[in-house]
Design an enzyme around this catalytic site. Structure first.
Site, PDB file in Angstrom:
ATOM      1  N   TYR A   8      94.740  14.822 -21.644  1.00  0.00           N
ATOM      2  CA  TYR A   8      94.860  15.286 -20.266  1.00  0.00           C
ATOM      3  C   TYR A   8      95.015  14.075 -19.354  1.00  0.00           C
ATOM      4  O   TYR A   8      94.935  12.926 -19.794  1.00  0.00           O
ATOM      5  CB  TYR A   8      93.656  16.142 -19.887  1.00  0.00           C
ATOM      6  CG  TYR A   8      93.640  17.469 -20.622  1.00  0.00           C
ATOM      7  CD1 TYR A   8      94.575  18.459 -20.313  1.00  0.00           C
ATOM      8  CD2 TYR A   8      92.721  17.715 -21.628  1.00  0.00           C
ATOM      9  CE1 TYR A   8      94.573  19.674 -20.999  1.00  0.00           C
ATOM     10  CE2 TYR A   8      92.714  18.919 -22.321  1.00  0.00           C
ATOM     11  CZ  TYR A   8      93.638  19.901 -21.997  1.00  0.00           C
ATOM     12  OH  TYR A   8      93.646  21.083 -22.667  1.00  0.00           O
ATOM     13  N   LEU A 127      83.933  19.781 -36.401  1.00  0.00           N
ATOM     14  CA  LEU A 127      83.714  20.511 -37.656  1.00  0.00           C
ATOM     15  C   LEU A 127      82.228  20.586 -38.015  1.00  0.00           C
ATOM     16  O   LEU A 127      81.844  20.347 -39.154  1.00  0.00           O
ATOM     17  CB  LEU A 127      84.538  19.909 -38.792  1.00  0.00           C
ATOM     18  CG  LEU A 127      86.050  20.087 -38.668  1.00  0.00           C
ATOM     19  CD1 LEU A 127      86.773  19.409 -39.827  1.00  0.00           C
ATOM     20  CD2 LEU A 127      86.438  21.552 -38.599  1.00  0.00           C
ATOM     21  N   GLY A 149      82.721  24.354 -30.822  1.00  0.00           N
ATOM     22  CA  GLY A 149      83.891  24.969 -30.216  1.00  0.00           C
ATOM     23  C   GLY A 149      84.411  26.085 -31.076  1.00  0.00           C
ATOM     24  O   GLY A 149      84.035  27.247 -30.936  1.00  0.00           O
TER      25      GLY A 149
END
Length: 180
Positions: A8, A127, A149
């Site tokens: 970003y 993970l 997430g």
């Protein structure tokens, strides 16, 4: 949480691979960090002192010549001086061809090193799918918090299942009582 990661805008300013500017926002490490620090200052100045300021960074771009863990440590030291309380340590996102060695907990070494070298509270990601894995990371001091997430997208009840598995009691919101 300010998002300075994953390709970003602010990450693009930080990266020597994407920031080709020749003004006060490009070139040297200090110049490439300028926008991130200006944003941090602007937010910290309006945020009440009792509220923590979090920043998410990409600790590495996984690409030679790109933003790396040494850069991340230096940035976090500066962020700490500017009133940041916690850094969420992720990686990648700016270089599509990057070869990322995905494996359980593959980003935890970033939160570990950043925390140890800067004294900053850190979040670990990457993970983390098993309650015992998350607990082990916290107990070892490799992160001060765990962020999930994709695992929570796959299983929104993960927190409750993890608490049960680890023998912890958590109060379920009233809206969930009939669903669990």
């Amino acid at each position: 949480e300010l998002h300075f990661a994953h390709g970003y805008l602010v990450h693009e300013f930080l990266s020597p691979l994407s920031n080709k500017r020749e003004d006060e926002y490009g070139g040297s490490f200090e110049n490439r960090c300028r926008l991130a620090l200006e944003i941090t200052d602007a937010v910290r100045n309006v945020l009440p002192d009792e509220l923590p300021l979090f920043v998410r960074i990409s600790a590495t771009e996984w690409t030679e010549g790109g933003w790396d863990l040494d850069d991340a440590v230096k940035l976090v030291l500066k962020l700490k001086e500017h009133g940041v309380d916690f850094v969420d340590c992720s990686s990648g996102g700016n270089v599509i061809s990057a070869k990322i060695p995905f494996s359980p907990g593959y980003q935890i070494p970033f939160s570990s090193r950043i925390g140890k070298e800067t004294g900053m509270l850190t979040g670990g990601v990457g993970l983390i799918t098993q309650p015992e894995q998350a607990e082990s990371i916290l107990e070892s001091g490799d992160a001060d918090a765990i962020s999930l997430g994709r695992e929570l997208l796959r299983n929104p009840y993960w927190i409750y299942q993890a608490a049960k598995k680890l023998g912890a009691e958590i109060k379920k919101p009233n809206q969930y009582l009939r669903a669990l």
